[in-house]
Structures are given as structure tokens and as C-alpha cells.
Design a protein around this motif. Structure first.
Motif, short mmCIF file in Angstrom:
data_model
loop_
_atom_site.label_atom_id
_atom_site.label_comp_id
_atom_site.label_asym_id
_atom_site.label_seq_id
_atom_site.Cartn_x
_atom_site.Cartn_y
_atom_site.Cartn_z
N ALA A 132 0.85 -1.24 0.15
CA ALA A 132 0.00 -0.04 -0.31
C ALA A 132 0.89 1.52 0.00
CB ALA A 132 -0.86 -0.26 1.01
N LEU A 133 2.09 1.24 0.63
CA LEU A 133 2.84 2.24 0.59
C LEU A 133 4.10 2.46 0.00
CD1 LEU A 133 2.26 3.24 4.43
CD2 LEU A 133 0.97 4.03 2.74
N SER A 134 4.24 1.50 -1.12
CA SER A 134 5.50 1.03 -1.88
C SER A 134 6.06 2.46 -2.15
CB SER A 134 5.39 -0.06 -2.76
OG SER A 134 6.43 -0.26 -3.38
N THR A 149 5.88 0.46 12.33
CA THR A 149 6.04 -1.06 12.02
C THR A 149 5.21 -1.35 10.59
OG1 THR A 149 6.66 -1.68 14.21
CG2 THR A 149 6.14 -3.46 12.72
N ALA A 150 3.94 -0.88 10.79
CA ALA A 150 3.01 -1.28 9.71
C ALA A 150 3.32 -0.69 8.51
CB ALA A 150 1.46 -0.74 9.98
N PHE A 151 3.93 0.83 8.61
CA PHE A 151 4.24 1.45 7.39
C PHE A 151 5.78 0.67 6.82
CE2 PHE A 151 2.74 6.07 7.39
CZ PHE A 151 1.49 5.76 7.67
N GLN A 173 -3.60 -0.01 11.21
CA GLN A 173 -3.96 -0.34 9.74
C GLN A 173 -4.96 0.61 9.10
OE1 GLN A 173 -2.83 -2.84 7.72
NE2 GLN A 173 -1.41 -3.29 9.41
N ALA A 174 -5.76 1.23 10.05
CA ALA A 174 -6.35 2.16 9.42
C ALA A 174 -5.60 3.55 9.03
CB ALA A 174 -7.40 2.87 10.69
N VAL A 175 -4.55 3.83 9.71
CA VAL A 175 -3.67 4.84 9.29
C VAL A 175 -2.96 4.70 7.98
CG1 VAL A 175 -1.44 6.17 10.09
CG2 VAL A 175 -3.23 5.58 11.62
N VAL A 176 -2.53 3.33 7.75
CA VAL A 176 -2.17 2.97 6.38
C VAL A 176 -2.98 3.18 5.37
CG1 VAL A 176 -1.51 0.84 4.93
CG2 VAL A 176 -0.68 1.07 7.34
N TYR A 177 -4.41 2.86 5.67
CA TYR A 177 -5.22 3.12 4.51
C TYR A 177 -4.99 4.63 4.19
CZ TYR A 177 -9.72 4.48 2.31
OH TYR A 177 -10.61 5.18 1.51
N LEU A 178 -5.47 5.69 5.09
CA LEU A 178 -5.76 7.03 5.01
C LEU A 178 -4.39 7.76 4.37
CD1 LEU A 178 -7.22 8.04 8.33
CD2 LEU A 178 -8.25 7.94 6.35
N ALA A 179 -3.14 6.98 4.68
CA ALA A 179 -2.07 7.50 4.25
C ALA A 179 -1.73 7.01 2.74
CB ALA A 179 -0.62 7.16 5.12
N SER A 180 -2.49 5.85 2.28
CA SER A 180 -2.06 5.27 1.09
C SER A 180 -2.67 6.23 -0.22
CB SER A 180 -2.54 3.98 1.04
OG SER A 180 -2.71 3.38 -0.28
#
Length: 249
Positions: A3-5, A24-26, A216-223
Motif C-alpha cells: 500500500a505504501l510502496s 512497523t505497519a508502514f 492499519q486504519a492509518v495505512v489506509y488513510l496515508a495510502s
């Protein structure tokens, strides 16, 4: 593709708790990550910069150091903050100044320092950590709730200001999360087990929110996949704010 590649991200308060889970998720989603914190403990393979969010000069220097190390900046996560207990009657001026200076002005300081760098990104995004305390009245959380309510309002204002530069700004609203800070509150309670049970029962899904769920919610919003999402608050609270269930029998 992750998602953040290929994205470069700065996470404040990333040495523990929700911030550590976000960093860590990022990293797991392909981002290069820098952590801004007062501590240098946390996940491997990230850049660490130190700053006190109440010190503007230190914040600017730390952001510049992180951007230099990463080679740019695409995502800022304003996660660092401090907690406070007590009613408005109990809360002193010193406590008000301490919490608002870190939680609200500190978020503004980091965002201000990062903004010129984000403007250069093709996928710029900011995610702020607010709280269910910004949308639900919780006992003994006067200062903390006020600070997180300010973050909610600031998120919308920043999203409006970010439009000309293409900078998306959103917030995540965790419920009561299983973090070191909550752990310390439980340890200080007369009956930690009973206090934990009460906090779990307060949330409709019957347990504390995990730091990984918030991450995981932050990953989505940042993607970039959330390219049309801005000025939004995403609740990760087990239904605490929106649901009104009958008591369990």
C-alpha cells in the motif's frame, strides 16, 4: 504492490504504543520510515530523530534531519501526544498548558515544518491521531478530550488549506486502546482487573482496541489508494461512538 510502496514517511511518537505499531505497519507496507520521538527505542530499519514537540527549533531541525535521511517526504503521521486525567474542576493551568502545547500546538509545529517538503510530493498525506474522546464525553478526561477535539477541528482546517497543494489531511479516532499509557492507568487503579473489565465493557465489541488495528486504519488513510479521502475522521473504536446497544444479559 504494498500500500505504501516507495513512499517516505515520518511518524511522531513512533517509539512505543500506537506510534510503534504505525511505524512497523508502514515499514511492512513498503514505506521508508523515520520516527520522531524523545526515545530512540522502537522498530529496526527506521531513521530516528529526537525532539521535544514543545520546542519549535528542535522540531524544525528534527524534521529537516528526517527528510534529509529519507530523501524526501510523502506522509506525516502526527501521533505523538500526552494524556491527562481529571475533571475541569481538578485541572490546573499548568496541566492545560502542558497537554495543549504537546497535543495541539505540537501537531501544528511538526505539520508546519513538514509542509514545504510534503508540497513537493506526488502523494502527500497527513494523518493525525485524534480519539473517541473528541466525539464522546468521557469522565475524568477534560483536558485530554479538549486537546483531541482541537485535533479534529485542526484536521478539517488543514485539509481545507491543503487542497491547493494536493495535501490530504485526515484523522484516526481510536477508542480505548491497549497501549502502555492505558496500562499505566490500569496499574494505578485500586483494582486493575476491575478497571480493565470496565473499560472493555464500555466498548460495544467488548474489548480494548489493539494498536495494530489503529495502525492499519492509518495505512489506509496515508495510502494513495485513499486519494479522494480528505478532511475525514476514521473511527477505530469498536462502535463506541456510534452504536447504542442493549446491555448484554
Amino acid at each position: 504492490m504494498a500500500a505504501l510502496s516507495g513512499l517516505k514517511a515520518l511518524v511522531t511518537g513512533g517509539a512505543s504504543g500506537i506510534g510503534l505499531a504505525i511505524a512497523t505497519a508502514f515499514r511492512n507496507e513498503g514505506a521508508q520510515v523515520a520516527v520522531l520521538d524523545r526515545s530512540d527505542a522502537g522498530p529496526a530499519d527506521v531513521v530516528y530523530v529526537r525532539a521535544d514537540l514543545s520546542d519549535d527549533d528542535a522540531v524544525r531541525a528534527a524534521v529537516d534531519e528526517a527528510v534529509h535521511a529519507l530523501g524526501g517526504l510523502d506522509v506525516l503521521v502526527n501521533n505523538a501526544g500526552v494524556g491527562a486525567q481529571g475533571s475541569v474542576e481538578d485541572s490546573t493551568d499548568d496541566e492545560w498548558h502542558r497537554v495543549l502545547d504537546v497535543n495541539v500546538v505540537g501537531t501544528a509545529r511538526v505539520s508546519r515544518a513538514a509542509w514545504p517538503h510534503l508540497r513537493k510530493s506526488e502523494h502527500p498525506a497527513i494523518v493525525n491521531t485524534a480519539s473517541v474522546a473528541s466525539t464522546a464525553g468521557l469522565p475524568q478526561r477534560a483536558i485530554y478530550s479538549a486537546s483531541k477535539g482541537a485535533i479534529s477541528a485542526l484536521t478539517r482546517a488543514m485539509a481545507a488549506d491543503g487542497m491547493p497543494d494536493g495535501i490530504r489531511v485526515n484523522a484516526v479516532n481510536p477508542g480505548t486502546a491497549d497501549t502502555p499509557w492505558v496500562g499505566r492507568l490500569l496499574d494505578s487503579a485500586p483494582d486493575p482487573a476491575a478497571e480493565r473489565a470496565a473499560l472493555e465493557a464500555r466498548q460495544p465489541h467488548g474489548r480494548l482496541v489493539s494498536a495494530d488495528e489503529v495502525a492499519q486504519a492509518v495505512v489506509y488513510l496515508a495510502s494513495p489508494r485513499a486519494g479522494s479521502t480528505t478532511g475525514t475522521e476514521l473511527a477505530v473504536d469498536g462502535g463506541m461512538q456510534g452504536l447504542r446497544l442493549r446491555p448484554r444479559s
